[in-house]
Design a protein around this motif. Structure first.
Motif, PDB file in Angstrom:
ATOM      1  N   GLU A  21       3.132   1.550  11.053  1.00  0.00           N
ATOM      2  CA  GLU A  21       4.014   0.559  10.452  1.00  0.00           C
ATOM      3  C   GLU A  21       3.247  -0.281   9.424  1.00  0.00           C
ATOM      4  N   PHE A  22       2.008  -0.584   9.762  1.00  0.00           N
ATOM      5  CA  PHE A  22       1.171  -1.374   8.862  1.00  0.00           C
ATOM      6  C   PHE A  22       0.908  -0.612   7.569  1.00  0.00           C
ATOM      7  N   GLU A  23       0.602   0.671   7.694  1.00  0.00           N
ATOM      8  CA  GLU A  23       0.360   1.485   6.503  1.00  0.00           C
ATOM      9  C   GLU A  23       1.612   1.549   5.629  1.00  0.00           C
ATOM     10  N   LYS A  24       2.774   1.702   6.227  1.00  0.00           N
ATOM     11  CA  LYS A  24       4.035   1.729   5.477  1.00  0.00           C
ATOM     12  C   LYS A  24       4.276   0.385   4.798  1.00  0.00           C
ATOM     13  N   TYR A  25       3.990  -0.686   5.541  1.00  0.00           N
ATOM     14  CA  TYR A  25       4.180  -2.033   5.004  1.00  0.00           C
ATOM     15  C   TYR A  25       3.265  -2.254   3.791  1.00  0.00           C
ATOM     16  N   VAL A  26       1.979  -1.906   3.942  1.00  0.00           N
ATOM     17  CA  VAL A  26       1.019  -2.082   2.855  1.00  0.00           C
ATOM     18  C   VAL A  26       1.413  -1.222   1.668  1.00  0.00           C
ATOM     19  N   LEU A  27       1.785   0.031   1.905  1.00  0.00           N
ATOM     20  CA  LEU A  27       2.200   0.920   0.831  1.00  0.00           C
ATOM     21  C   LEU A  27       3.430   0.365   0.120  1.00  0.00           C
ATOM     22  N   ASP A  28       4.382  -0.138   0.897  1.00  0.00           N
ATOM     23  CA  ASP A  28       5.589  -0.738   0.297  1.00  0.00           C
ATOM     24  C   ASP A  28       5.230  -1.950  -0.555  1.00  0.00           C
ATOM     25  N   GLN A  29       4.358  -2.795  -0.061  1.00  0.00           N
ATOM     26  CA  GLN A  29       3.952  -3.982  -0.812  1.00  0.00           C
ATOM     27  C   GLN A  29       3.201  -3.595  -2.086  1.00  0.00           C
ATOM     28  N   LEU A  30       2.347  -2.573  -1.984  1.00  0.00           N
ATOM     29  CA  LEU A  30       1.616  -2.115  -3.167  1.00  0.00           C
ATOM     30  C   LEU A  30       2.578  -1.535  -4.205  1.00  0.00           C
ATOM     31  N   GLN A  31       3.564  -0.784  -3.754  1.00  0.00           N
ATOM     32  CA  GLN A  31       4.535  -0.215  -4.687  1.00  0.00           C
ATOM     33  C   GLN A  31       5.375  -1.311  -5.329  1.00  0.00           C
ATOM     34  N   ARG A  32       5.778  -2.314  -4.545  1.00  0.00           N
ATOM     35  CA  ARG A  32       6.521  -3.440  -5.109  1.00  0.00           C
ATOM     36  C   ARG A  32       5.668  -4.179  -6.141  1.00  0.00           C
ATOM     37  N   GLY A  33       4.397  -4.376  -5.814  1.00  0.00           N
ATOM     38  CA  GLY A  33       3.487  -5.045  -6.751  1.00  0.00           C
ATOM     39  C   GLY A  33       3.310  -4.234  -8.017  1.00  0.00           C
ATOM     40  N   GLU A  34       3.213  -2.909  -7.887  1.00  0.00           N
ATOM     41  CA  GLU A  34       3.068  -2.061  -9.054  1.00  0.00           C
ATOM     42  C   GLU A  34       4.321  -2.117  -9.923  1.00  0.00           C
ATOM     43  N   ARG A  35       5.499  -2.120  -9.306  1.00  0.00           N
ATOM     44  CA  ARG A  35       6.739  -2.234 -10.079  1.00  0.00           C
ATOM     45  C   ARG A  35       6.790  -3.560 -10.826  1.00  0.00           C
ATOM     46  N   ARG A  36       6.412  -4.639 -10.142  1.00  0.00           N
ATOM     47  CA  ARG A  36       6.406  -5.955 -10.797  1.00  0.00           C
ATOM     48  C   ARG A  36       5.428  -5.974 -11.962  1.00  0.00           C
ATOM     49  N   MET A  37       4.242  -5.395 -11.764  1.00  0.00           N
ATOM     50  CA  MET A  37       3.249  -5.359 -12.841  1.00  0.00           C
ATOM     51  C   MET A  37       3.758  -4.525 -14.013  1.00  0.00           C
ATOM     52  N   ASN A  38       4.398  -3.410 -13.738  1.00  0.00           N
ATOM     53  CA  ASN A  38       4.951  -2.575 -14.813  1.00  0.00           C
ATOM     54  C   ASN A  38       6.039  -3.323 -15.576  1.00  0.00           C
ATOM     55  N   GLU A  39       6.885  -4.060 -14.851  1.00  0.00           N
ATOM     56  CA  GLU A  39       7.925  -4.855 -15.506  1.00  0.00           C
ATOM     57  C   GLU A  39       7.302  -5.937 -16.384  1.00  0.00           C
ATOM     58  N   MET A  40       6.291  -6.613 -15.849  1.00  0.00           N
ATOM     59  CA  MET A  40       5.627  -7.655 -16.626  1.00  0.00           C
ATOM     60  C   MET A  40       4.929  -7.066 -17.850  1.00  0.00           C
ATOM     61  N   GLN A  41       4.315  -5.885 -17.701  1.00  0.00           N
ATOM     62  CA  GLN A  41       3.647  -5.240 -18.831  1.00  0.00           C
ATOM     63  C   GLN A  41       4.666  -4.867 -19.894  1.00  0.00           C
ATOM     64  N   ALA A  42       5.832  -4.359 -19.483  1.00  0.00           N
ATOM     65  CA  ALA A  42       6.878  -4.004 -20.446  1.00  0.00           C
ATOM     66  C   ALA A  42       7.364  -5.257 -21.179  1.00  0.00           C
ATOM     67  N   GLU A  43       7.537  -6.352 -20.443  1.00  0.00           N
ATOM     68  CA  GLU A  43       7.965  -7.603 -21.072  1.00  0.00           C
ATOM     69  C   GLU A  43       6.898  -8.118 -22.036  1.00  0.00           C
ATOM     70  N   MET A  44       5.620  -7.998 -21.645  1.00  0.00           N
ATOM     71  CA  MET A  44       4.544  -8.430 -22.538  1.00  0.00           C
ATOM     72  C   MET A  44       4.496  -7.568 -23.791  1.00  0.00           C
ATOM     73  N   ASN A  45       4.700  -6.264 -23.640  1.00  0.00           N
ATOM     74  CA  ASN A  45       4.706  -5.369 -24.808  1.00  0.00           C
ATOM     75  C   ASN A  45       5.847  -5.742 -25.745  1.00  0.00           C
ATOM     76  N   GLU A  46       7.028  -6.028 -25.200  1.00  0.00           N
ATOM     77  CA  GLU A  46       8.171  -6.430 -26.022  1.00  0.00           C
ATOM     78  C   GLU A  46       7.891  -7.756 -26.729  1.00  0.00           C
ATOM     79  N   ASN A  47       7.290  -8.692 -25.994  1.00  0.00           N
ATOM     80  CA  ASN A  47       6.949  -9.993 -26.580  1.00  0.00           C
ATOM     81  C   ASN A  47       5.938  -9.826 -27.711  1.00  0.00           C
ATOM     82  N   THR A  48       4.929  -8.982 -27.499  1.00  0.00           N
ATOM     83  CA  THR A  48       3.927  -8.733 -28.539  1.00  0.00           C
ATOM     84  C   THR A  48       4.573  -8.108 -29.766  1.00  0.00           C
TER      85      THR A  48
END
Length: 108
Positions: A21-48
């Motif tokens: 369960e812990f591994e699934k939780y950590v993997l889920d959190q990492l994937q959520r963090g990666e999605r957020r980072m990708n969204e922020m990177q896309a927004e930064m690219n658009e802003n630039t």
């Protein structure tokens, strides 16, 4: 209270889940963090992109204002030079008018 959750006022402390369960939780959190980072990177690219576009769009305006500033400096200099010249020319015309009136009245 169970051994997984301890409630302290409005805060909730979470005990680590079981290994899989812990591994699934950590993997889920990492994937959520990666999605957020990708969204922020896309927004930064658009802003630039928009910032660069704004810079190129306003470059002509900035150039025009700088040219106008130079023109106003030249006009200011011409005004400073013209003022004394106009006084001198005005005085000369006044003297010329007085001389012509003097000649007319006294028939010289």
């Amino acid at each position: 209270m169970g051994d997984r959750d301890q409630v302290s006022g409005s805060e909730k402390a979470i005990a680590p889940p079981a290994s899989s369960e812990f591994e699934k939780y950590v993997l889920d959190q990492l994937q959520r963090g990666e999605r957020r980072m990708n969204e922020m990177q896309a927004e930064m690219n658009e802003n630039t992109k928009l910032t660069k576009q704004t810079h190129s769009d306003t470059a002509a305006i900035v150039t025009a204002f700088q040219a106008a500033s130079g023109a106003f400096k030249v006009l200011e200099f011409v005004g400073k030079v013209a003022k004394p010249l106009l006084w001198i020319l005005g005085g000369m015309f006044a003297l010329g008018y007085l001389w012509s009136e003097f000649r007319i009245r006294f028939h010289i």
